[in-house]
Design an enzyme around this catalytic site. Structure first.
Site, PDB file in Angstrom:
ATOM      1  N   GLU A  99     -92.158 -36.709  -7.682  1.00 49.93           N
ATOM      2  CA  GLU A  99     -92.562 -36.748  -6.262  1.00 49.93           C
ATOM      3  C   GLU A  99     -92.607 -35.337  -5.665  1.00 49.93           C
ATOM      4  O   GLU A  99     -91.780 -34.493  -5.995  1.00 49.93           O
ATOM      5  CB  GLU A  99     -91.550 -37.589  -5.482  1.00 49.93           C
ATOM      6  N   THR A 150     -95.411 -37.536  -0.497  1.00 46.42           N
ATOM      7  CA  THR A 150     -94.862 -38.205   0.687  1.00 46.42           C
ATOM      8  C   THR A 150     -95.713 -37.890   1.922  1.00 46.42           C
ATOM      9  O   THR A 150     -96.611 -37.051   1.894  1.00 46.42           O
ATOM     10  CB  THR A 150     -93.389 -37.836   0.943  1.00 46.42           C
ATOM     11  N   TYR A 151     -95.381 -38.594   2.989  1.00 44.59           N
ATOM     12  CA  TYR A 151     -96.130 -38.514   4.242  1.00 44.59           C
ATOM     13  C   TYR A 151     -95.165 -37.999   5.296  1.00 44.59           C
ATOM     14  O   TYR A 151     -94.091 -38.583   5.496  1.00 44.59           O
ATOM     15  CB  TYR A 151     -96.600 -39.922   4.578  1.00 44.59           C
ATOM     16  N   ALA A 208     -93.059 -37.317   8.523  1.00 43.98           N
ATOM     17  CA  ALA A 208     -92.662 -38.238   9.594  1.00 43.98           C
ATOM     18  C   ALA A 208     -93.584 -38.065  10.799  1.00 43.98           C
ATOM     19  O   ALA A 208     -93.890 -36.947  11.202  1.00 43.98           O
ATOM     20  CB  ALA A 208     -91.216 -37.968   9.987  1.00 43.98           C
ATOM     21  N   GLY A 252     -92.083 -46.041   8.007  1.00 44.83           N
ATOM     22  CA  GLY A 252     -91.647 -44.758   8.561  1.00 44.83           C
ATOM     23  C   GLY A 252     -90.410 -44.991   9.406  1.00 44.83           C
ATOM     24  O   GLY A 252     -90.155 -46.114   9.870  1.00 44.83           O
ATOM     25  N   HIS A 309     -81.575 -51.876   3.678  1.00 42.91           N
ATOM     26  CA  HIS A 309     -82.136 -50.895   4.606  1.00 42.91           C
ATOM     27  C   HIS A 309     -81.186 -50.754   5.799  1.00 42.91           C
ATOM     28  O   HIS A 309     -80.661 -51.757   6.281  1.00 42.91           O
ATOM     29  CB  HIS A 309     -83.533 -51.355   5.083  1.00 42.91           C
ATOM     30  N   GLN A 321     -85.236 -46.869  -2.937  1.00 37.94           N
ATOM     31  CA  GLN A 321     -84.480 -45.749  -2.376  1.00 37.94           C
ATOM     32  C   GLN A 321     -83.546 -45.244  -3.480  1.00 37.94           C
ATOM     33  O   GLN A 321     -83.214 -45.996  -4.414  1.00 37.94           O
ATOM     34  CB  GLN A 321     -83.666 -46.273  -1.174  1.00 37.94           C
ATOM     35  N   LYS A 375     -89.452 -29.336  -6.960  1.00 37.51           N
ATOM     36  CA  LYS A 375     -88.689 -28.417  -7.824  1.00 37.51           C
ATOM     37  C   LYS A 375     -89.160 -28.578  -9.275  1.00 37.51           C
ATOM     38  O   LYS A 375     -88.654 -29.434 -10.014  1.00 37.51           O
ATOM     39  CB  LYS A 375     -87.194 -28.733  -7.750  1.00 37.51           C
TER      40      LYS A 375
HETATM   41  P1  FAD Z   1     -90.079 -51.930   6.397  1.00 37.86           P
HETATM   42  O1  FAD Z   1     -90.357 -52.546   5.091  1.00 37.86           O
HETATM   43  O2  FAD Z   1     -90.972 -52.291   7.533  1.00 37.86           O
HETATM   44  O3  FAD Z   1     -88.570 -52.282   6.764  1.00 37.86           O
HETATM   45  C1  FAD Z   1     -87.930 -51.669   7.884  1.00 37.86           C
HETATM   46  C2  FAD Z   1     -86.846 -52.585   8.388  1.00 37.86           C
HETATM   47  O4  FAD Z   1     -87.446 -53.726   9.007  1.00 37.86           O
HETATM   48  C3  FAD Z   1     -85.930 -53.145   7.297  1.00 37.86           C
HETATM   49  O5  FAD Z   1     -84.642 -53.243   7.841  1.00 37.86           O
HETATM   50  C4  FAD Z   1     -86.508 -54.519   7.009  1.00 37.86           C
HETATM   51  O6  FAD Z   1     -85.519 -55.411   6.514  1.00 37.86           O
HETATM   52  C5  FAD Z   1     -87.016 -54.938   8.387  1.00 37.86           C
HETATM   53  N1  FAD Z   1     -88.174 -55.817   8.316  1.00 37.86           N
HETATM   54  C6  FAD Z   1     -89.285 -55.622   7.559  1.00 37.86           C
HETATM   55  N2  FAD Z   1     -90.169 -56.620   7.774  1.00 37.86           N
HETATM   56  C7  FAD Z   1     -89.610 -57.449   8.688  1.00 37.86           C
HETATM   57  C8  FAD Z   1     -90.042 -58.641   9.331  1.00 37.86           C
HETATM   58  N3  FAD Z   1     -91.238 -59.176   9.066  1.00 37.86           N
HETATM   59  N4  FAD Z   1     -89.209 -59.229  10.228  1.00 37.86           N
HETATM   60  C9  FAD Z   1     -87.996 -58.676  10.509  1.00 37.86           C
HETATM   61  N5  FAD Z   1     -87.530 -57.548   9.932  1.00 37.86           N
HETATM   62  C10 FAD Z   1     -88.345 -56.949   9.034  1.00 37.86           C
HETATM   63  N6  FAD Z   1     -90.666 -42.029   5.143  1.00 37.86           N
HETATM   64  C11 FAD Z   1     -91.640 -41.179   5.555  1.00 37.86           C
HETATM   65  O7  FAD Z   1     -91.726 -40.830   6.747  1.00 37.86           O
HETATM   66  N7  FAD Z   1     -92.576 -40.686   4.668  1.00 37.86           N
HETATM   67  C12 FAD Z   1     -92.564 -41.035   3.351  1.00 37.86           C
HETATM   68  O8  FAD Z   1     -93.407 -40.578   2.580  1.00 37.86           O
HETATM   69  C13 FAD Z   1     -91.540 -41.931   2.887  1.00 37.86           C
HETATM   70  N8  FAD Z   1     -91.489 -42.320   1.592  1.00 37.86           N
HETATM   71  C14 FAD Z   1     -90.543 -43.238   1.184  1.00 37.86           C
HETATM   72  C15 FAD Z   1     -90.535 -43.665  -0.147  1.00 37.86           C
HETATM   73  C16 FAD Z   1     -89.576 -44.559  -0.591  1.00 37.86           C
HETATM   74  C17 FAD Z   1     -89.608 -45.036  -2.033  1.00 37.86           C
HETATM   75  C18 FAD Z   1     -88.580 -45.022   0.300  1.00 37.86           C
HETATM   76  C19 FAD Z   1     -87.519 -45.968  -0.195  1.00 37.86           C
HETATM   77  C20 FAD Z   1     -88.576 -44.608   1.630  1.00 37.86           C
HETATM   78  C21 FAD Z   1     -89.554 -43.709   2.092  1.00 37.86           C
HETATM   79  N9  FAD Z   1     -89.605 -43.279   3.420  1.00 37.86           N
HETATM   80  C22 FAD Z   1     -90.587 -42.415   3.843  1.00 37.86           C
HETATM   81  C23 FAD Z   1     -88.592 -43.732   4.388  1.00 37.86           C
HETATM   82  C24 FAD Z   1     -89.041 -45.011   5.126  1.00 37.86           C
HETATM   83  O9  FAD Z   1     -90.168 -44.754   5.906  1.00 37.86           O
HETATM   84  C25 FAD Z   1     -87.879 -45.472   6.010  1.00 37.86           C
HETATM   85  O10 FAD Z   1     -86.802 -45.906   5.209  1.00 37.86           O
HETATM   86  C26 FAD Z   1     -88.192 -46.491   7.075  1.00 37.86           C
HETATM   87  O11 FAD Z   1     -87.043 -46.611   7.929  1.00 37.86           O
HETATM   88  C27 FAD Z   1     -88.493 -47.894   6.565  1.00 37.86           C
HETATM   89  O12 FAD Z   1     -89.693 -47.959   5.930  1.00 37.86           O
HETATM   90  P2  FAD Z   1     -90.132 -49.275   5.126  1.00 37.86           P
HETATM   91  O13 FAD Z   1     -91.491 -49.061   4.704  1.00 37.86           O
HETATM   92  O14 FAD Z   1     -89.114 -49.627   4.119  1.00 37.86           O
HETATM   93  O15 FAD Z   1     -90.061 -50.349   6.338  1.00 37.86           O
END
Ligand code: FAD
Length: 287
Positions: A17, A48-49, A51, A107, A148, A175, A271
């Site tokens: 990554e 990555t994207y 914030a 995000g 999460h 994660q 890195k």
């Molecule tokens: P979601 O899947 O939407 O989940 C967020 C929260 O909402 C969780 O608690 C989930 O349980 C809850 N939830 C989801 N759907 C529902 C629903 N229908 N009803 C009720 N609750 C629900 N961040 C960046 O800014 N840029 C990146 O490039 C980036 N890359 C990442 C790559 C990986 C592999 C990981 C693990 C994380 C990354 N992140 C990145 C961080 C991520 O954006 C954050 O962890 C963010 O807080 C949650 O994103 P998510 O897509 O998991 O959200």
């Protein structure tokens, strides 16, 4: 190439990554690191994207450069601060650049609050659906073996993963975690819940003590004693910490492969030396 075809292949895969620069001043150095990591011939590389999406053009540009270097790329995309129109513009741009794989993410909620009181996307699953309807991309999503931080509990978290998969996510990347048993336990819970897409474990080589604070804020559980001892002993010795962190990550990866997991993603954090050391440690294992 579609990433789902890489991770479903009957052969161990190893991906790396990179993250884009925050400003144009650092673009060249990020591209140089990306190029060095690409030379290691990873199975694919994710970009990555930033914030809030302010640096979205860099994500597309780096992912596109990787394709030109012959490396399959996975462009991350977040939605919480975007409108539908912006997302469509970004998808068109990615498609024009020949990028076939997107990691659909919500995000983090900005600390100073949401850009809009009525966001067009609340969850990553809504973005996954949008991308699926747009068509032509292999879509992945994020998952959290330790839960999460925003979720009420592990059951609810897995229920939301089910929606993510129903809405088009073909694979999930985890994660970081430092105890493989946490991952195995999570995979079992996914299996019981009927979430049956491939899960790619994300491994973070901790190579300096300053990373630990951030990791602790992300990690929901206590860090394993083995890991804590390593940081206690080598945290003040940068070279030793780096060597120990790479060895720890390698050990985690070998255990994952040995337990039948074929696709592993490494948070290589721009890195090349760390990525190269890990790849070399696995040379016969992933041959
Ligand atoms: P979601 O899947 O939407 O989940 C967020 C929260 O909402 C969780 O608690 C989930 O349980 C809850 N939830 C989801 N759907 C529902 C629903 N229908 N009803 C009720 N609750 C629900 N961040 C960046 O800014 N840029 C990146 O490039 C980036 N890359 C990442 C790559 C990986 C592999 C990981 C693990 C994380 C990354 N992140 C990145 C961080 C991520 O954006 C954050 O962890 C963010 O807080 C949650 O994103 P998510 O897509 O998991 O959200």
């Amino acid at each position: 190439m579609k990433i789902i075809d890489i991770i479903k292949a009957d052969k161990p895969s190893l991906s790396f990554e990179v993250f884009p620069p925050k400003t144009s001043d650092n673009f060249e150095s990020v591209m140089a690191a990306t190029t060095e990591i690409a030379k290691l011939s990873p199975s694919y590389m994710s970009v990555t994207y930033g914030a809030g999406g302010g640096t979205s053009e860099y994500t597309a540009e780096i992912a596109s450069s990787l394709m030109k270097m012959g490396v399959t790329s996975l462009a991350h995309l977040t939605c919480i601060s975007s409108t539908r129109e912006e997302v469509h513009g970004l998808l068109r741009n990615l498609k024009e650049k020949g990028i076939e794989n997107i990691l659909a993410l919500r995000g983090d909620i900005p600390k100073d609050g949401l850009v809009s009181a009525n966001p067009e996307y609340r969850y990553a699953s809504e973005l996954a659906k949008e991308i699926r309807d747009f068509g032509g991309f292999c879509i992945g999503g994020a998952c959290y073996p330790e839960g999460h931080p925003d979720s009420e509990n592990g059951v609810k978290d897995i229920e939301s993963l089910k929606i993510k998969v129903e809405n088009g996510c073909e694979f999930l990347t985890t994660q970081m975690f430092f105890d493989n048993n946490i991952l195995y336990n999570f995979l079992y819970r996914l299996y019981k819940a009927g979430v049956n897409v491939p899960v790619v474990p994300g491994i973070m080589p901790v190579t300096n003590a300053s990373q630990i604070k951030r990791i602790c804020s992300i990690s929901q559980n206590a860090l394993p004693q083995q890991f804590v001892r390593l940081v206690d002993r080598y945290g003040d010795n940068p070279l030793a910490m780096k060597q120990a962190g790479i060895a720890y990550a390698t050990q985690q990866i070998i255990d994952l492969y040995a337990n039948g997991i074929n696709a592993v993603h490494v948070y290589s954090m721009n890195k090349p030396d760390v990525a190269e050391a890990i790849k070399n440690n696995l040379s016969h294992i992933i041959a």
